[in-house]
Design a protein around this motif. Structure first.
Motif, PDB file in Angstrom:
ATOM      1  N   ARG A 110      11.425 -21.673  -7.127  1.00 16.88           N
ATOM      2  CA  ARG A 110      12.744 -22.303  -7.235  1.00 16.88           C
ATOM      3  C   ARG A 110      12.596 -23.817  -7.381  1.00 16.88           C
ATOM      4  O   ARG A 110      11.786 -24.445  -6.708  1.00 16.88           O
ATOM      5  CB  ARG A 110      13.578 -21.986  -6.002  1.00 16.88           C
ATOM      6  CG  ARG A 110      13.954 -20.514  -5.920  1.00 16.88           C
ATOM      7  CD  ARG A 110      14.777 -20.185  -4.698  1.00 16.88           C
ATOM      8  NE  ARG A 110      15.942 -21.058  -4.622  1.00 16.88           N
ATOM      9  CZ  ARG A 110      16.479 -21.438  -3.463  1.00 16.88           C
ATOM     10  NH1 ARG A 110      15.993 -21.030  -2.304  1.00 16.88           N
ATOM     11  NH2 ARG A 110      17.545 -22.218  -3.468  1.00 16.88           N
ATOM     12  N   SER A 112      13.147 -27.787  -7.126  1.00 20.47           N
ATOM     13  CA  SER A 112      13.674 -28.796  -6.207  1.00 20.47           C
ATOM     14  C   SER A 112      14.739 -29.579  -6.975  1.00 20.47           C
ATOM     15  O   SER A 112      14.952 -29.363  -8.173  1.00 20.47           O
ATOM     16  CB  SER A 112      12.549 -29.742  -5.776  1.00 20.47           C
ATOM     17  OG  SER A 112      12.091 -30.473  -6.909  1.00 20.47           O
ATOM     18  N   GLU A 113      15.375 -30.504  -6.305  1.00 14.58           N
ATOM     19  CA  GLU A 113      16.361 -31.363  -6.977  1.00 14.58           C
ATOM     20  C   GLU A 113      15.715 -32.079  -8.164  1.00 14.58           C
ATOM     21  O   GLU A 113      16.297 -32.173  -9.241  1.00 14.58           O
ATOM     22  CB  GLU A 113      16.899 -32.386  -5.963  1.00 14.58           C
ATOM     23  CG  GLU A 113      18.106 -33.139  -6.418  1.00 14.58           C
ATOM     24  CD  GLU A 113      19.372 -32.320  -6.371  1.00 14.58           C
ATOM     25  OE1 GLU A 113      20.262 -32.645  -7.164  1.00 14.58           O
ATOM     26  OE2 GLU A 113      19.488 -31.367  -5.587  1.00 14.58           O
ATOM     27  N   GLN A 114      14.485 -32.543  -7.992  1.00 17.88           N
ATOM     28  CA  GLN A 114      13.765 -33.263  -9.038  1.00 17.88           C
ATOM     29  C   GLN A 114      13.381 -32.340 -10.202  1.00 17.88           C
ATOM     30  O   GLN A 114      13.277 -32.782 -11.339  1.00 17.88           O
ATOM     31  CB  GLN A 114      12.497 -33.884  -8.434  1.00 17.88           C
ATOM     32  CG  GLN A 114      11.643 -34.656  -9.401  1.00 17.88           C
ATOM     33  CD  GLN A 114      10.361 -35.144  -8.758  1.00 17.88           C
ATOM     34  OE1 GLN A 114      10.087 -34.896  -7.591  1.00 17.88           O
ATOM     35  NE2 GLN A 114       9.544 -35.827  -9.532  1.00 17.88           N
ATOM     36  N   ILE A 116      15.024 -29.558 -11.391  1.00 19.89           N
ATOM     37  CA  ILE A 116      16.105 -28.817 -12.065  1.00 19.89           C
ATOM     38  C   ILE A 116      16.075 -29.031 -13.579  1.00 19.89           C
ATOM     39  O   ILE A 116      16.140 -28.076 -14.343  1.00 19.89           O
ATOM     40  CB  ILE A 116      17.493 -29.225 -11.506  1.00 19.89           C
ATOM     41  CG1 ILE A 116      17.651 -28.759 -10.081  1.00 19.89           C
ATOM     42  CG2 ILE A 116      18.620 -28.711 -12.392  1.00 19.89           C
ATOM     43  CD1 ILE A 116      18.141 -27.369  -9.898  1.00 19.89           C
TER      44      ILE A 116
END
Length: 139
Positions: A110, A112-114, A116
Motif C-alpha cells: 500500500r 504511503s502519502e509520498q 500515491i
C-alpha cells in the motif's frame, strides 16, 4: 496508409498519451534543482543511472516520454509496439515505487502519502498489457 489501431483502442491510447506527453513537456524545461531531484530518486531505485549527469538524464527522460506519447497518438503506430513500450515504461515507474524508500507503508504494498502519485501509474501498466495481450491474441 493502413490504420493499425482499432477504434476501441483509441481511448486508452489517448488517455495514456495525454499524461505521458504532459510529463515529458514538464520535464523539458526542468531546472538543475528539479533535474537533480528526479535523477536522485531514479538512482535510488536504479543505481546504474548514477553515471548520467542529472540534466542529461532528465532531457533523455523528457524526450523518451514525448516520443512515447506521440506514438500513442498516432493510430498507424501498431498497438503491439506502443503497448510493449507503455508496459516497459510503466514497469520502470512501478519499480521506482517498489524500490524507493518511503513510497510504501512499512511491510506493505500500500502506498504511503509520498507514494500515491507513483503507485497510480499502475493504470499505465494495465493499458500497455491490455494492448499487448489483445494484439497477441489476434495473431
Amino acid at each position: 496508409m493502413r490504420i493499425l489501431a482499432r477504434a476501441h483502442q483509441l481511448p486508452p491510447r489517448l488517455a495514456a498519451a495525454a499524461i505521458i506527453l504532459n510529463s515529458g513537456l514538464s520535464k523539458a524545461e526542468a531546472d538543475e534543482q528539479t533535474a537533480a531531484g528526479l535523477h536522485g530518486m531514479a538512482c535510488s531505485a536504479y543505481p546504474f543511472l548514477r553515471g548520467l549527469d542529472p540534466v542529461t538524464f532528465v532531457k533523455l527522460l523528457s524526450k523518451g516520454e514525448l516520443a512515447l506519447g506521440t506514438a500513442l497518438l498516432l493510430p498507424f503506430v501498431p498497438s503491439l509496439l506502443v503497448g510493449a513500450a507503455v508496459t516497459g515504461f510503466a514497469a520502470g515507474l512501478l519499480g521506482l515505487y517498489l524500490k524507493t524508500p518511503g513510497m510504501r507503508m512499512e511491510g506493505s504494498l500500500r502506498p504511503s502519502e509520498q507514494g500515491i502519485g507513483v503507485s497510480k501509474d499502475v493504470w499505465l501498466l494495465g493499458i500497455g498489457l491490455g494492448l499487448v495481450m489483445e494484439e497477441l491474441g489476434h495473431r
